[in-house]
Design a protein around this motif. Structure first.
Motif, PDB file in Angstrom:
ATOM      1  N   MET A   1     -43.800  86.059  94.688  1.00 50.35           N
ATOM      2  CA  MET A   1     -42.644  85.514  95.945  1.00 50.35           C
ATOM      3  C   MET A   1     -41.732  84.696  95.523  1.00 50.35           C
ATOM      4  N   LYS A   2     -41.818  83.663  94.875  1.00 49.29           N
ATOM      5  CA  LYS A   2     -40.780  82.735  94.255  1.00 49.29           C
ATOM      6  C   LYS A   2     -39.800  83.426  93.578  1.00 49.29           C
ATOM      7  N   ARG A   3     -39.909  84.330  92.727  1.00 52.35           N
ATOM      8  CA  ARG A   3     -38.891  85.205  92.346  1.00 52.35           C
ATOM      9  C   ARG A   3     -38.212  85.748  93.088  1.00 52.35           C
ATOM     10  N   VAL A   4     -38.675  86.433  94.145  1.00 53.09           N
ATOM     11  CA  VAL A   4     -38.106  87.362  94.907  1.00 53.09           C
ATOM     12  C   VAL A   4     -36.889  86.175  95.911  1.00 53.09           C
ATOM     13  N   VAL A   5     -37.489  85.341  96.292  1.00 55.20           N
ATOM     14  CA  VAL A   5     -36.726  84.008  97.105  1.00 55.20           C
ATOM     15  C   VAL A   5     -35.591  83.804  96.335  1.00 55.20           C
ATOM     16  N   VAL A   6     -35.657  83.350  94.835  1.00 51.78           N
ATOM     17  CA  VAL A   6     -34.722  82.898  93.948  1.00 51.78           C
ATOM     18  C   VAL A   6     -33.473  84.052  94.005  1.00 51.78           C
ATOM     19  N   ARG A   7     -33.915  85.444  93.902  1.00 51.16           N
ATOM     20  CA  ARG A   7     -33.165  86.279  94.061  1.00 51.16           C
ATOM     21  C   ARG A   7     -32.461  86.693  95.531  1.00 51.16           C
ATOM     22  N   VAL A   8     -32.931  86.411  96.118  1.00 52.09           N
ATOM     23  CA  VAL A   8     -32.475  86.434  97.785  1.00 52.09           C
ATOM     24  C   VAL A   8     -31.524  85.315  97.816  1.00 52.09           C
ATOM     25  N   SER A   9     -31.660  84.010  97.497  1.00 52.80           N
ATOM     26  CA  SER A   9     -30.729  83.098  97.072  1.00 52.80           C
ATOM     27  C   SER A   9     -29.332  83.423  96.558  1.00 52.80           C
ATOM     28  N   GLU A  10     -29.737  83.937  95.241  1.00 56.64           N
ATOM     29  CA  GLU A  10     -28.565  84.497  94.593  1.00 56.64           C
ATOM     30  C   GLU A  10     -27.568  85.398  94.996  1.00 56.64           C
ATOM     31  N   ARG A  11     -28.324  86.046  95.911  1.00 52.62           N
ATOM     32  CA  ARG A  11     -27.546  87.311  96.515  1.00 52.62           C
ATOM     33  C   ARG A  11     -26.739  86.835  97.781  1.00 52.62           C
ATOM     34  N   GLY A  50     -26.887  86.139 106.626  1.00 52.27           N
ATOM     35  CA  GLY A  50     -26.598  87.475 105.843  1.00 52.27           C
ATOM     36  C   GLY A  50     -27.003  88.528 106.676  1.00 52.27           C
ATOM     37  N   ASN A  51     -26.335  89.580 106.562  1.00 47.72           N
ATOM     38  CA  ASN A  51     -26.470  90.651 107.536  1.00 47.72           C
ATOM     39  C   ASN A  51     -27.930  91.076 107.316  1.00 47.72           C
ATOM     40  N   PRO A  52     -28.713  91.184 108.417  1.00 50.92           N
ATOM     41  CA  PRO A  52     -30.275  91.474 108.344  1.00 50.92           C
ATOM     42  C   PRO A  52     -30.294  92.876 107.575  1.00 50.92           C
ATOM     43  N   ARG A  53     -29.721  93.773 107.958  1.00 49.74           N
ATOM     44  CA  ARG A  53     -29.802  95.123 107.361  1.00 49.74           C
ATOM     45  C   ARG A  53     -29.784  95.120 105.871  1.00 49.74           C
ATOM     46  N   LYS A  54     -28.827  94.455 105.442  1.00 47.35           N
ATOM     47  CA  LYS A  54     -28.491  94.258 103.957  1.00 47.35           C
ATOM     48  C   LYS A  54     -29.800  93.517 103.306  1.00 47.35           C
ATOM     49  N   VAL A  55     -30.181  92.332 104.012  1.00 48.74           N
ATOM     50  CA  VAL A  55     -31.163  91.474 103.544  1.00 48.74           C
ATOM     51  C   VAL A  55     -32.517  92.285 103.456  1.00 48.74           C
ATOM     52  N   ILE A  56     -32.889  93.074 104.494  1.00 45.61           N
ATOM     53  CA  ILE A  56     -34.043  93.901 104.263  1.00 45.61           C
ATOM     54  C   ILE A  56     -34.186  95.149 103.464  1.00 45.61           C
ATOM     55  N   ALA A  57     -32.895  95.828 103.347  1.00 50.60           N
ATOM     56  CA  ALA A  57     -32.833  96.735 102.172  1.00 50.60           C
ATOM     57  C   ALA A  57     -32.959  95.913 100.932  1.00 50.60           C
ATOM     58  N   PHE A  58     -32.367  94.673 100.455  1.00 48.94           N
ATOM     59  CA  PHE A  58     -32.646  94.228  99.537  1.00 48.94           C
ATOM     60  C   PHE A  58     -34.201  93.733  99.129  1.00 48.94           C
ATOM     61  N   LEU A  59     -34.733  93.213 100.148  1.00 47.92           N
ATOM     62  CA  LEU A  59     -36.295  92.932 100.158  1.00 47.92           C
ATOM     63  C   LEU A  59     -37.137  94.245  99.791  1.00 47.92           C
ATOM     64  N   LYS A  60     -36.933  95.367 100.501  1.00 43.07           N
ATOM     65  CA  LYS A  60     -37.392  96.588 100.250  1.00 43.07           C
ATOM     66  C   LYS A  60     -37.165  97.065  98.989  1.00 43.07           C
ATOM     67  N   ALA A  61     -36.216  96.766  97.980  1.00 47.48           N
ATOM     68  CA  ALA A  61     -36.003  97.078  96.761  1.00 47.48           C
ATOM     69  C   ALA A  61     -36.848  96.338  95.799  1.00 47.48           C
ATOM     70  N   GLN A  62     -37.305  95.220  96.300  1.00 46.20           N
ATOM     71  CA  GLN A  62     -38.079  94.280  95.326  1.00 46.20           C
ATOM     72  C   GLN A  62     -39.449  94.914  94.973  1.00 46.20           C
ATOM     73  N   ARG A  63     -39.831  95.087  93.854  1.00 51.65           N
ATOM     74  CA  ARG A  63     -41.174  95.534  93.732  1.00 51.65           C
ATOM     75  C   ARG A  63     -42.465  94.828  94.056  1.00 51.65           C
ATOM     76  N   GLU A  64     -42.097  93.466  94.100  1.00 52.33           N
ATOM     77  CA  GLU A  64     -43.015  92.668  94.164  1.00 52.33           C
ATOM     78  C   GLU A  64     -43.430  92.481  95.830  1.00 52.33           C
ATOM     79  N   VAL A  65     -42.564  92.886  96.850  1.00 53.69           N
ATOM     80  CA  VAL A  65     -42.539  92.781  98.245  1.00 53.69           C
ATOM     81  C   VAL A  65     -43.523  93.880  98.572  1.00 53.69           C
ATOM     82  N   GLY A  66     -44.642  93.575  99.359  1.00 56.90           N
ATOM     83  CA  GLY A  66     -45.454  94.625 100.322  1.00 56.90           C
ATOM     84  C   GLY A  66     -44.887  94.680 101.496  1.00 56.90           C
TER      85      GLY A  66
END
Length: 86
Positions: A1-11, A50-66
C-alpha cells in the motif's frame, strides 16, 4: 500500500495519510467493519486533492489495490483485499 500512496503523491500531489493500523476498539469507534483490513495493517486511508474520478481510475489501475472507496472531501480508502468497493 505504501508504494501505491507514493505513486498517488507523484501523480496528484501531497498525500496526507489519516489511518493505517487500527486496534479493534479504535476500529469499532470509527465504525469499521469487524474484519477490516485496517486491523491487520493492510489498508490505508488518505486525503489528496485532485479530480475524484481520476484518482479512483488511477487507484483501480494499481494491481496492489483490492478494495477502494472515495469519501467526499478528498478522503480515500485502499486495501489489498479482494477487488471491491462499497
Amino acid at each position: 500500500m505504501k508504494r501505491v500512496v507514493v505513486r498517488v503523491s507523484e501523480r496528484f500531489g501531497h498525500v496526507t495519510v489519516t489511518s493505517t493500523k487500527r486496534w479493534w476498539l479504535e476500529n469499532w469507534w470509527k465504525g469499521g467493519a469487524p474484519h477490516s483490513k485496517h486491523r491487520s495493517c493492510e489498508a490505508v486511508d488518505f486525503n489528496v486533492r485532485g479530480n475524484p474520478r481520476k484518482v479512483i481510475a488511477f487507484l483501480k489501475a494499481q494491481r496492489e489495490v483490492g478494495g477502494y472507496k472515495y469519501y467526499p472531501g478528498g478522503h480515500y480508502h485502499i486495501d489489498n483485499g479482494r477487488r471491491r468497493t462499497w
